[in-house]
Design a protein around this motif. Structure first.
Motif, short mmCIF file in Angstrom:
data_model
loop_
_atom_site.label_atom_id
_atom_site.label_comp_id
_atom_site.label_asym_id
_atom_site.label_seq_id
_atom_site.Cartn_x
_atom_site.Cartn_y
_atom_site.Cartn_z
N TRP A 85 0.70 -1.13 -0.11
CA TRP A 85 -0.06 0.00 0.05
C TRP A 85 0.79 0.98 -0.11
O TRP A 85 0.72 2.18 -0.56
N ASN A 86 1.94 1.15 0.62
CA ASN A 86 3.15 2.10 0.54
C ASN A 86 3.92 2.31 -1.04
O ASN A 86 4.99 3.64 -1.13
N GLU A 87 3.61 1.71 -1.79
CA GLU A 87 5.01 1.30 -2.94
C GLU A 87 4.19 2.68 -3.63
O GLU A 87 2.76 2.45 -4.14
N ARG A 88 4.77 3.46 -4.13
CA ARG A 88 4.19 3.95 -5.36
C ARG A 88 4.77 4.21 -6.84
O ARG A 88 4.02 4.75 -7.59
N THR A 89 5.67 3.01 -6.95
CA THR A 89 5.79 2.63 -8.69
C THR A 89 5.26 1.46 -8.81
O THR A 89 5.10 0.39 -8.57
N PRO A 90 4.13 2.33 -9.88
CA PRO A 90 3.28 1.24 -10.40
C PRO A 90 3.78 -0.24 -10.79
O PRO A 90 3.63 -1.05 -10.16
N SER A 91 4.99 -0.41 -11.66
CA SER A 91 5.98 -1.51 -11.59
C SER A 91 5.97 -2.38 -11.09
O SER A 91 5.71 -4.00 -10.83
N ARG A 92 6.29 -1.80 -9.78
CA ARG A 92 6.85 -2.06 -8.55
C ARG A 92 5.91 -2.95 -8.11
O ARG A 92 5.54 -4.19 -7.15
N ARG A 93 4.64 -2.14 -7.29
CA ARG A 93 3.61 -2.99 -7.12
C ARG A 93 2.63 -3.68 -7.60
O ARG A 93 1.98 -4.59 -6.64
N ARG A 94 2.48 -3.49 -9.25
CA ARG A 94 2.39 -5.09 -9.12
C ARG A 94 3.20 -6.10 -9.18
O ARG A 94 2.61 -7.44 -9.27
N GLU A 95 4.26 -5.92 -9.43
CA GLU A 95 5.39 -7.12 -8.92
C GLU A 95 5.02 -7.71 -7.68
O GLU A 95 4.59 -9.19 -7.61
N MET A 96 4.97 -7.01 -6.08
CA MET A 96 4.46 -7.81 -5.10
C MET A 96 3.24 -7.93 -5.56
O MET A 96 3.21 -8.74 -4.60
N LEU A 97 2.28 -7.51 -6.10
CA LEU A 97 0.92 -8.34 -5.81
C LEU A 97 0.52 -9.40 -6.72
O LEU A 97 0.65 -10.78 -6.09
N ALA A 98 1.48 -9.47 -7.60
CA ALA A 98 1.54 -10.95 -8.36
C ALA A 98 2.42 -11.85 -7.40
O ALA A 98 2.01 -13.62 -7.70
N THR A 99 2.93 -11.16 -6.83
CA THR A 99 3.58 -12.26 -5.59
C THR A 99 3.46 -12.99 -4.61
O THR A 99 3.22 -13.72 -3.72
N THR A 100 2.40 -11.81 -3.37
CA THR A 100 2.17 -12.02 -2.40
C THR A 100 0.29 -12.26 -2.29
O THR A 100 0.24 -12.57 -1.16
N TRP A 101 -0.04 -12.11 -3.53
CA TRP A 101 -1.60 -11.82 -3.99
C TRP A 101 -2.06 -13.54 -5.00
O TRP A 101 -1.35 -13.16 -5.89
N THR A 102 -2.98 -14.15 -4.23
CA THR A 102 -3.75 -15.02 -5.29
C THR A 102 -4.30 -14.36 -7.03
O THR A 102 -4.87 -12.75 -6.52
N ALA A 103 -4.51 -14.93 -8.17
CA ALA A 103 -4.49 -14.62 -9.15
C ALA A 103 -6.36 -14.16 -9.36
O ALA A 103 -6.42 -12.41 -9.42
N ASP A 104 -7.13 -14.68 -8.38
CA ASP A 104 -8.57 -14.30 -8.43
C ASP A 104 -8.60 -13.45 -6.99
O ASP A 104 -9.41 -13.45 -6.15
N GLY A 129 -8.76 -9.42 -8.44
CA GLY A 129 -7.65 -9.55 -9.44
C GLY A 129 -6.67 -8.27 -8.88
O GLY A 129 -6.75 -7.52 -7.91
N HIS A 130 -5.28 -8.92 -9.54
CA HIS A 130 -4.17 -7.77 -9.30
C HIS A 130 -4.25 -5.95 -10.20
O HIS A 130 -4.34 -5.48 -9.31
N GLU A 131 -5.05 -6.40 -10.83
CA GLU A 131 -5.65 -4.97 -11.72
C GLU A 131 -6.61 -4.26 -10.01
O GLU A 131 -6.48 -2.73 -10.51
N GLY A 132 -7.86 -4.96 -10.38
CA GLY A 132 -9.01 -4.61 -9.22
C GLY A 132 -7.80 -3.56 -8.26
O GLY A 132 -7.99 -2.49 -7.66
N VAL A 133 -7.06 -4.48 -7.20
CA VAL A 133 -6.22 -3.94 -6.11
C VAL A 133 -5.06 -2.76 -6.09
O VAL A 133 -5.11 -2.07 -5.60
N ASP A 134 -4.93 -3.14 -7.41
CA ASP A 134 -3.56 -1.75 -7.95
C ASP A 134 -4.43 -0.97 -7.55
O ASP A 134 -4.13 0.39 -7.81
N ALA A 135 -5.65 -0.72 -9.11
CA ALA A 135 -6.14 0.10 -8.79
C ALA A 135 -6.74 1.09 -7.61
O ALA A 135 -6.59 2.15 -7.02
#
Length: 121
Positions: free
Chosen positions: A15-34, A46-52
């Protein structure tokens, strides 16, 4: 065994990560796809919804950061932790408690509760 402290810390770091690409990498590693996220004000899937959602909170509160409050606790595939959102160096004006369901050590769902929200937020 799942390390609930690392999962909660990673969640706050996300939630503190400000770099979108890094945030998406973190989501892919620590959250399930669904994965899903829901609280009284917003929800995402999903990752896109949480990232938004995260990007929206960062845009609304550009000078605020999340921090853990107290120690996370949990059992089995459940995790609970409290957090604060506010400027560094002061008591967080916004506070909440999140409940996670884990799958294979990754976040599958978050249900968030807002414990303290000033009227101005």
């Amino acid at each position: 065994m799942t390390d609930i402290n690392n999962i909660a810390k990673g969640y706050i770091e996300l939630w503190n990560e400000r770099t979108p690409s890094r945030r998406r990498e973190m989501l892919a590693t620590t959250w399930t796809a669904d994965a899903t996220y829901v609280d009284p004000l917003m929800s995402g899937e999903g990752h896109e919804g949480v990232d938004a959602l995260i990007a929206g909170v960062q845009q609304r509160f550009p000078e605020f950061r999340f921090k853990l409050i107290g120690e996370p606790n949990g059992y089995g595939d459940r995790l609970r932790f409290c957090w604060g959102l506010g400027p560094d160096g002061v008591d967080s004006p916004i506070k909440g408690t999140d409940f996670a369901v884990l799958k294979d050590g990754r976040i599958q769902s978050i249900t968030g509760f807002l414990d303290q929200v000033p009227q101005s937020a």
